[in-house]
Write a protein that holds these residues in place. Structure first.
Motif: not given
Length: 769
Positions: A59-62, A164-168, A416-422, A537-542
């Motif tokens: 999961c993406a918890w902080a 997938a990571s932010l980089e990928t 990292n589902v939130q981070g992919q969008r970022t 990126e976690d659920s709280t945007g970090c």
């Protein structure tokens, strides 16, 4: 690996233990033994979610700045054991199994075979995957993609799961746009897209506003449709701490989930050696499937009318009038609609008594700071966008956005589902920095909207989609209308899957099909400049750094980023401005490119990468800066309640078990619900069973009731009595996905409405005594 066998459920009884505790420790131990590699798993767990270690692949918890001794939960530990298994699926296995034979295996049996080790090409003549070299695979896939591009660049879809990571992810979105489309659906389309559509209209950001430290300052927590004990168990630490301070937790959920009832902390000697435990929910309201807007309307109505009474009596206000006047618009119309709402309608649609809703509203009214936490129980509905906006309305009434201890908190699933969008994984061109990409890479990005999950499925069905590249995930199994989609999937010209394990999607190949095995995040990723760090990126945007700690499952495996870069080089014309090879050599250079693309979001990204607790993403709503059209937070009027179905129609919601992560099934057991050895069950209210003449364990046939010309039937389920609202039934995801019509999705976001599917249930045969 063995083919699926008939399931025989044992009688259902109440689970008498708390979440966590010895039950959790036993479950983790069984998982590690089942997967093997216990020493590697134990070593990795010590470094999970910690500085210098890896971000959990579950999961993406902080991740806290000061981690616990064991900063992993039961499901996170299972995910680690699953990735570090000593089981392998190499070329010999595929030589002995046709895809037709493998399609007879269960989802669990397929993934239980272990890690993929070699790139594979589908051979239609033998109906088998054959081992190929990496260079051969990339060259062949590139040729297929070029041919499809020459005919129609819009015909190929680039799907990304949430891992997938932010980089990928950054490289992947650039590959798609250089290819010529914005066809970048991801798992957000199946879960929290309702959040991404709802919140920009109400508070001006597409994500939640809660930081981890808000849990230490809150005075009340309201949960809606989020099963913390299964989906994000590490959050139980924050909930336990809040309860120790006397913070009330009010829960709205159709089923009584163990993690929201009581918790025994495995890291507490007192709770492990005594009967001590923490009661999590102080009030539990079993809202009817699809009744969330009515329940939230009841809460808001009580608050507005209590405020009216306070003003009439010259008493202190209930609502935060100053906040509403300075920071919001639309309150008057919203309040008038609430005053006109009838309590008998609210009770009927929510399935909750007025007194219970008034008690919850009174709890909210006296708390100075409130967190609103929710999951897919709000988003995966026809009115999923409106559900989220009603929760936002509730929080705005008392200024619970943009102050310590308060805020709205969507809990993401994939790590990292939130981070992919970022970093640009979106089918919506208006959400991607296309002008900036054009400037940096000297090309004209496509401006036409791409395909989301629903549109991708529609394109497969009507033939407009001819190629599918999947960066992780199990799209064919996770998507709605499974049987219709699977029947059409084989007509695709090209399918490419980047994966760590075998799953159902890999067994329905296109005319040309490849399976590319990749490193897992826990594994050391060695490139030309040395071991690489990735970020999530976690659920709280970090944003957090993540370093592999285990040796790869096979020396020939390649990283997701290296595979994406190689596919790009094999497909696209060389461009000096796009340094695929350098990026593969050194991931820090990718982070420099991310910063150049979003300089405000990723300022000094490489330098700040290892800040304790993560690098926070700017969030204007946390500062009460509203990036809406009006410059203010907006109250949104809720829609009229959905029309009722015929009396014999039930509302089906899909569930995950405690031994599951998305479509990955660790075992066929669900100890929290006391379901053992099967997932083919339908949980029903005893009254609904009695009306249909059903006894416990009877075989039932479930019919979808959509009037779209496509009959949907799911046989093979066994009816089990369960504590949930009358008129509501529940079954497991993804087994129940064939009952979800493609058109049955959230209005405005197109998230499949898997939490409220209209169905009919009939008995097939009496259970054997």
């Amino acid at each position: 690996m063995q083919p699926a066998t008939p399931d025989h459920p044992e009688p259902l009884q109440a689970y008498g233990q708390p979440a966590g505790g010895w039950g959790s420790i036993k479950a983790v131990a069984l998982s590690v033994v089942r997967e093997g590699a216990p020493l590697a798993t134990a070593k990795a767990l010590r470094q999970q979610n910690k500085p210098g270690g890896f971000a959990c692949v579950s999961c993406a918890w902080a991740k806290p700045a000061q981690p616990h001794l064991a900063e992993f939960c039961e499901n996170g530990a299972k995910a680690t054991a699953w990735e570090l298994t000593d089981k392998r699926l190499g070329p010999d296995f595929f030589a002995g199994h046709t895809l037709a034979a493998l399609r007879g295996f269960s989802d669990h049996a397929l993934e239980a075979g272990g890690r993929l080790t070699h790139p594979m090409r589908y051979d239609a003549a033998s109906d088998r995957y054959l081992a190929v070299g990496w260079d051969e695979a990339f060259a062949a896939i590139g040729a297929e993609l070029r041919a499809l591009r020459a005919d129609d660049p819009q015909s190929v879809v680039f799907y990304a799961s949430g891992r997938a990571s932010l980089e990928t992810s950054y490289l992947y979105q650039l590959l798609a746009r250089l290819y010529g489309n914005n066809n970048l659906p991801d798992s957000s389309n199946m879960c929290h897209e309702s959040t991404s559509v709802a919140l920009p209209q109400t508070i001006g950001v597409p994500v939640g506003t809660v930081a981890l430290e808000d849990f230490a300052q809150t005075e009340a927590i309201f949960f809606f449709g989020q099963n913390v004990g299964v989906s994000s168990p590490r959050m139980l630490h924050q909930l336990q701490e809040a309860r120790s301070r006397g913070v009330p937790i009010v829960t709205f959920n159709p089923l009584k989930e163990v993690g929201l009832l009581h918790f025994a902390n495995p890291q507490s000697p007192r709770e492990m050696l005594t009967p001590a435990e923490t009661i999590i929910s102080t009030q539990y309201l079993q809202v009817r499937n699809g009744g969330d807007i009515a329940a939230l309307t009841g809460l808001c109505k009580w608050l507005v009318e209590a405020d009216d009474a306070a003003q009439a009596a010259a008493a202190p206000r209930i609502l935060d009038a100053a906040f509403i006047a300075e920071h919001t618009q639309g309150f008057d119309a919203f309040a008038e609609q609430l005053r006109a709402a009838r309590w008998e309608d609210i009770e009927a649609h929510s399935g909750l008594a007025r007194a219970a809703l008034e008690q919850a509203a009174a709890t909210y009214a006296v708390a100075g700071a409130v967190l609103g936490v929710y999951g897919m129980g709000l988003t995966q509905h026809r009115q999923g966008v409106a559900n989220v906006q009603m929760l936002s309305n509730l929080l705005l009434l008392r200024g619970n956005i943009g102050k310590p201890g308060a805020g709205i908190c969507p809990v993401r699933g994939h790590s990292n589902v939130q981070g992919q969008r970022t970093v640009g994984i979106t089918e919506k061109p208006e959400l991607a920095p296309l002008d900036r990409l054009a400037q940096i890479y000297r090309f004209e990005p496509p401006r036409t909207p791409g395909r989301n999950t629903v549109a991708t499925c529609e394109g497969v069905l009507d033939g407009a989609v001819r190629g599918f590249v999947g960066l992780g995930g199990n799209f064919l199994r996770a998507a709605p209308d499974t049987e219709r989609l699977e029947a059409a999937w084989g007509r695709l010209q090209l399918t490419v899957h980047v994966a760590t394990r075998l799953n159902r999607s890999h067994l329905v190949p296109g005319r040309a099909a490849w399976l590319l095995p990749c490193l897992g995040r826990i594994e050391i990723d060695r490139q030309g400049s040395g071991p690489q760090t990735v970020t999530v990126e976690d659920s709280t945007g970090c944003f957090h750094a993540s370093d592999g700690v285990a040796e790869p499952a096979d020396p020939g495996l390649r990283s997701e980023l290296a595979i994406v870069a190689a596919l790009a080089q094999a497909t696209l014309e060389p461009r000096a401005e796009v340094p695929w090879a350098r990026w593969t050599h050194d991931y820090a250079s990718v982070r420099d490119a991310i910063e150049a693309t979003w300089p405000d979001v990723f300022k000094d990204f490489n330098a700040r990468l290892r800040e304790p607790g993560g690098v926070p993403k700017p969030n204007p709503a946390r500062e009460r800066i509203w990036k809406t059209e009006s410059g203010k937070a907006c109250f949104v009027l809720p829609p009229a309640p959905a029309s009722e179905h015929a009396p014999d129609v039930l509302r089906l919601m899909t569930l995950r078990s405690d031994d599951q992560f998305n479509t990955t099934i660790y075992s066929l057991d669900d100890r929290f619900r006391n379901v053992w050895g099967t997932r083919m069950v339908l949980l029903m209210h005893p009254d609904d069973m009695a009306v249909r003449g059903l006894a416990e364990g009877d075989a039932v046939l479930v019919h979808g009731v959509a009037d779209d010309g496509h009959p949907r039937r799911l046989p093979g389920l066994r009816a089990l009595p369960y504590d949930l609202p009358a008129g509501s039934v529940a079954g497991y995801f993804p087994e129940c996905n064939p009952l979800v019509p493609l058109g049955h999705h959230a209005e405005g976001s197109q998230v499949p409405a898997a939490k409220c599917i209209p169905v009919r249930v009939e008995r097939l045969e009496r259970a054997t005594p």
